[in-house]
Scaffold this motif. Structure first.
Motif, PDB file in Angstrom:
ATOM      1  N   UNK A  93       1.695  37.015 -69.287  1.00 34.48           N
ATOM      2  CA  UNK A  93       2.410  35.856 -69.824  1.00 34.48           C
ATOM      3  C   UNK A  93       1.535  35.073 -70.803  1.00 34.48           C
ATOM      4  N   UNK A  94       2.173  34.582 -71.892  1.00 33.35           N
ATOM      5  CA  UNK A  94       1.452  33.741 -72.840  1.00 33.35           C
ATOM      6  C   UNK A  94       2.320  32.563 -73.238  1.00 33.35           C
ATOM      7  N   UNK A  95       1.620  31.542 -73.701  1.00 28.26           N
ATOM      8  CA  UNK A  95       2.287  30.352 -74.201  1.00 28.26           C
ATOM      9  C   UNK A  95       2.078  30.345 -75.705  1.00 28.26           C
ATOM     10  N   UNK A  96       3.162  30.186 -76.450  1.00 24.84           N
ATOM     11  CA  UNK A  96       3.053  30.295 -77.909  1.00 24.84           C
ATOM     12  C   UNK A  96       3.549  29.013 -78.568  1.00 24.84           C
ATOM     13  N   UNK A  97       2.754  28.482 -79.525  1.00 25.30           N
ATOM     14  CA  UNK A  97       3.254  27.394 -80.364  1.00 25.30           C
ATOM     15  C   UNK A  97       3.179  27.877 -81.798  1.00 25.30           C
ATOM     16  N   UNK A  98       4.043  27.315 -82.647  1.00 20.30           N
ATOM     17  CA  UNK A  98       4.086  27.853 -84.002  1.00 20.30           C
ATOM     18  C   UNK A  98       4.189  26.747 -85.035  1.00 20.30           C
ATOM     19  N   UNK A  99       3.857  27.111 -86.269  1.00 18.09           N
ATOM     20  CA  UNK A  99       4.043  26.189 -87.392  1.00 18.09           C
ATOM     21  C   UNK A  99       4.309  27.031 -88.628  1.00 18.09           C
ATOM     22  N   UNK A 100       5.029  26.436 -89.585  1.00 18.52           N
ATOM     23  CA  UNK A 100       5.328  27.194 -90.802  1.00 18.52           C
ATOM     24  C   UNK A 100       4.583  26.610 -91.994  1.00 18.52           C
ATOM     25  N   UNK A 101       4.294  27.455 -92.955  1.00 20.18           N
ATOM     26  CA  UNK A 101       3.817  26.943 -94.246  1.00 20.18           C
ATOM     27  C   UNK A 101       4.113  27.999 -95.295  1.00 20.18           C
ATOM     28  N   UNK A 102       3.924  27.640 -96.558  1.00 22.84           N
ATOM     29  CA  UNK A 102       4.264  28.577 -97.632  1.00 22.84           C
ATOM     30  C   UNK A 102       3.019  29.155 -98.275  1.00 22.84           C
ATOM     31  N   UNK A 103       3.130  30.391 -98.644  1.00 19.98           N
ATOM     32  CA  UNK A 103       2.019  31.076 -99.298  1.00 19.98           C
ATOM     33  C   UNK A 103       1.898  30.585-100.745  1.00 19.98           C
ATOM     34  N   UNK A 104       0.878  31.083-101.460  1.00 22.80           N
ATOM     35  CA  UNK A 104       0.644  30.708-102.854  1.00 22.80           C
ATOM     36  C   UNK A 104       1.886  30.981-103.711  1.00 22.80           C
ATOM     37  N   UNK A 105       2.528  32.116-103.417  1.00 27.09           N
ATOM     38  CA  UNK A 105       3.678  32.470-104.250  1.00 27.09           C
ATOM     39  C   UNK A 105       4.977  31.896-103.699  1.00 27.09           C
ATOM     40  N   UNK A 106       4.856  31.030-102.726  1.00 30.55           N
ATOM     41  CA  UNK A 106       6.049  30.371-102.217  1.00 30.55           C
ATOM     42  C   UNK A 106       6.720  31.071-101.049  1.00 30.55           C
ATOM     43  N   UNK A 107       6.249  32.241-100.674  1.00 28.90           N
ATOM     44  CA  UNK A 107       6.931  32.931 -99.572  1.00 28.90           C
ATOM     45  C   UNK A 107       6.549  32.278 -98.244  1.00 28.90           C
ATOM     46  N   UNK A 108       7.508  32.212 -97.294  1.00 28.58           N
ATOM     47  CA  UNK A 108       7.237  31.505 -96.039  1.00 28.58           C
ATOM     48  C   UNK A 108       6.340  32.309 -95.108  1.00 28.58           C
ATOM     49  N   UNK A 109       5.420  31.602 -94.463  1.00 31.27           N
ATOM     50  CA  UNK A 109       4.539  32.227 -93.491  1.00 31.27           C
ATOM     51  C   UNK A 109       4.671  31.486 -92.173  1.00 31.27           C
TER      52      UNK A 109
END
Lengths: 132, 635
Positions: free
Chosen positions: B363-379
């Motif tokens: 079992x794992x606990x996961x937290x996440x966040x988003x941001x955009x790459x240099x070319x604008x693609x979502x990461x």
């Protein structure tokens, strides 16, 4: 006149002595003792039927209440008057004793003189009731 | 590599072809595009030194000049001069080893421009001396070369870095290259009338300035503008003078000075621009370093994944847990996590099962966040924590709690059973000592009587203690039957039980507002009885106890209060007094086993409530307690 045959089911020797003293003051009364529930059932089975039973419900092994219930089931024994004694003052235990269907129930007093007079009262009540 | 080598040759060839086309259309116009040769050759050499490349590019240069000017001598000397320029520039580039290499850093960019200025000047001077042209042409040549390298370098850099099509620097690079070509061509051999030429140059200038302004380097753009104006003026002057056969030294000097000033401005502007750019790059590098360091230092496993679900970056901890997953789909170690993070609120923890390399799950606990790459693609960046241990600890804790609860219950039951069994023998002792006293009074002397009296007291105390112990342990073991009860009923019941004591002490008991709560009737009666009994007992000699029972609302629920005018309990003892066997007063003054309040506390706590002691307004004690709705499972 036949004596009042009392069966005392009691495991405390001190109390047994007091019961004998209070009851056998009257020559018409004879006390037999069963020291525990098993012995009591045995005696009820094989010996003469008593006229009165004094039962301490705080007995070890076969509990007093259980013994009472078993007696009720047996038609031969069902109509023997039973006086139930309890030494515990806890409301729960007292209620159990009250609801047991006994003719009378007594909370054993701390005061020994009171205990003796209660026993005498019981004796007088049941001696009067013996058919002559 | 192959790609760049093809471009290395294709670009000057393309320039040559276009130049030739222009040449065929309008004579003398094509040579401008051939001038592309020097800066281009230099940039390609800096990128990757190659004798073959030099050979090919020199040949193209010679061929281009030949086709444009139809003059072998001129073309050979031009090609030779250009080669010299390039080699000297390259030599300068290598000599300045303390400066960073390559042309994709600001300092590298500066170094390239400086090297080429040097080389081009050397070449031009040589050319001037051998060809005895006016000084204007070499100056134009140097200017064109330097402009060329400054304009073309961003384009080459973008190719080197593999920037995507719409990267802003690439756009700027292409625009700069285009603008440069336009200026170079318009300046070198202008077939267009002067007005038209000026317009073209103005347009080119504006384009370059706009490009630089957009990049945010204002000072650079102003400097560039200024420098280009000077160069333009200088060149204009020079070209006008070219019309005259002779050129005086002063005129030559003036032209040179103006041109050099322009060049100086350009360099100056470029330096400042670069410094600003450099700072920006450094800040960005530091920021990147910081992210890297944080990822490395993080105790949790971290991973960055793209739209396609493949791992872009994994920190050491992640690799430890899941092996080398770079480029692999994240789903193989965290199945379904991307969908889960989409569905969840941002910054929430999701607990999922992760899969190790060997297929085992944990079992794992996961937290996440988003941001955009240099070319604008979502990461998506995920922080993964192994909670196996925590889960185990939780289970452990639960087991421990249930063990503890069972132990408590066992202890309470033992105390109950023990007290129960102690009562009878105790009664017997007390009974016969009393009988002894009673029936043998005549035979016993005063001392014997005293002994018997003390024995009786002891026995009685023991009986009271055992009875209280029985009550106390029953408070822990007896099942509680919870139902809504108006608290008035058990309070009145308790008053009934204590009738004798109340009468004897002339006590008054006042019942105020009492709520209906969930509770066990017998337990509540015991609580009130014990508290009332205390209030009646612990009063100073001669005082009639006055007791009040009422309730008040509070944020934690209704608080029931039992208040008296007795001795009171000092603040430092208020916690102690709720413990079993704790008594505050000497035995001969106030009797008691010290179990009453302990029992009350047990019962209150089993109801999920809280008990505490305060002063009462009459100087006595107020015992306050709350009862919750639900009963706690722990006995």
């Amino acid at each position: 006149m036949t004596p009042l045959d009392v069966l005392a089911i009691e495991d405390n020797p001190g109390d047994v002595r007091l019961i004998r003293e209070a009851l056998e003051e009257d020559d018409r009364v004879r006390v037999r003792v069963a020291w525990d529930g098993a012995e009591a059932l045995d005696m009820l089975e094989h010996e003469a039927r008593p006229d009165l039973i004094l039962l301490d419900i705080n007995l070890p092994s076969v509990g007093g209440l259980e013994l009472l219930a078993r007696m009720r089931e047996d038609p031969k024994l069902a109509d023997i008057p039973v006086v139930v004694f309890t030494s515990s003052r806890l409301v729960e235990d007292v209620r159990d004793a009250e609801g047991s269907g006994a003719a009378m129930f007594v909370v054993k007093p701390f005061d020994v003189l009171e205990y003796l007079s209660t026993l005498r009262r019981i004796r007088r009540r049941f001696v009067e009731e013996i058919p002559a | 590599m192959r790609y760049l080598r093809a471009q290395a040759i294709l670009v000057p060839v393309a320039g040559l072809v276009v130049g030739l086309l222009l040449e065929t259309m309008i004579d003398g116009t094509g040579i401008g595009l051939v001038r592309l040769g020097v800066p281009w050759m230099f940039l390609m050499l800096v990128r990757r030194p190659s004798a073959m490349l030099i050979g090919v590019l020199t040949a193209i240069n010679y061929g281009g000049h030949l086709l444009a000017s139809h003059d072998v001598a001129f073309s050979s000397s031009a090609a030779l001069g250009d080669l010299t320029a390039v080699l000297v520039s390259y030599g300068a580039q290598l000599a300045w080893r303390s400066w960073p290499g390559g042309i994709d850093t600001p300092m590298g960019y500066m170094r390239a421009a400086g090297s080429l200025t040097l080389g081009s000047t050397v070449g031009a001077v040589g050319w001037w001396m051998t060809m005895s042209h006016g000084i204007q042409l070499p100056v134009d040549v140097v200017t064109a070369d330097v402009l060329g390298v400054l304009a073309l370098a961003p384009l080459v850099t973008s190719w080197q870095r593999g920037w995507p099509r719409n990267h802003p620097f690439k756009m700027q690079g292409m625009l700069a290259a285009g603008a440069y070509l336009l200026i170079a061509w318009a300046n070198m051999f202008p077939p267009i009338p002067r007005a038209g030429r000026h317009m073209l140059q103005a347009a080119a200038l504006l384009t370059i300035s706009w490009m630089v302004l957009r990049a945010g380097r204002r000072f650079t753009s102003i400097a560039w503008l200024g420098s280009i104006v000077f160069i333009w003026v200088g060149m204009e002057h020079g070209i006008t003078l070219l019309g005259h056969e002779s050129l005086t030294l002063e005129e030559a000097m003036l032209t040179t000075r103006v041109t050099l000033m322009g060049l100086g401005f350009m360099v100056f502007g470029a330096v400042f621009g670069m410094l600003g750019y450099q700072q920006m790059v450094r800040r960005s590098a530091v920021s990147e370093e910081r992210s890297r360091a944080m990822a490395a230092a993080a105790p949790d496993a971290m991973v960055v994944v793209g739209l396609d679900g493949r791992v872009r970056f994994a920190n050491d901890r992640f690799v430890e847990l899941f092996g080398d997953v770079a480029g692999s789909p994240l789903g193989q170690c965290l199945p379904g996590i991307i969908e889960a993070t989409h569905a969840a609120e941002p910054s929430t923890c999701i607990v999922v099962d992760a899969r190790r390399e060997d297929g085992s799950e944990f079992p794992v606990e996961v937290t996440s966040a988003r941001y955009n790459d240099v070319d604008g693609s979502p990461l998506l960046t995920l922080s993964v924590r192994d909670v196996t241990e925590r889960r185990e600890q939780q289970h452990e804790l639960e087991r421990f709690a249930s063990d503890l609860s069972r132990t408590n219950k066992d202890l309470a039951q033992f105390a109950y059973a023990a007290s129960h069994d102690l009562q009878e023998p105790l009664r017997t002792v007390a009974s016969y000592v009393t009988l002894l006293q009673h029936r043998y009074a005549a035979q016993l002397d005063a001392t014997a009587g005293e002994y018997i009296g003390l024995a009786t007291d002891g026995a009685e105390r023991l009986q009271a203690l055992v009875a209280d112990l029985l009550e106390y342990s029953s408070a822990s073991t007896q099942e509680l039957g919870v139902r809504p009860i108006c608290l008035r009923a058990p309070a009145e019941e308790a008053i009934g039980f204590l009738e004798g004591q109340i009468r004897k002490s002339n006590a008054t008991v006042e019942l105020g507002d009492l709520p209906t709560l969930n509770g066990d009737g017998v337990a509540l009666r015991r609580i009130f009885q014990s508290l009332l009994s205390n209030s009646i007992k612990f009063v100073p000699e001669g005082r009639a106890p006055c007791i009040r029972i009422w309730s008040e609302p509070s944020p934690e629920g209704t608080v029931v209060m039992v208040s008296d005018n007795g001795l009171g309990i000092p603040e430092e003892h208020r916690d102690q007094v709720l413990e079993p066997f704790r008594r505050l007063h000497a035995r001969h003054r106030y009797a008691g086993t010290g179990l009453g309040l302990a029992m009350v506390r047990r019962l209150v706590e089993r109801h999920g409530g809280r008990i505490w002691i305060e002063d009462s307004s009459e100087g006595g004690t107020t015992v306050c307690f709350t009862l919750r709705g639900a009963l706690r499972r722990i006995a």
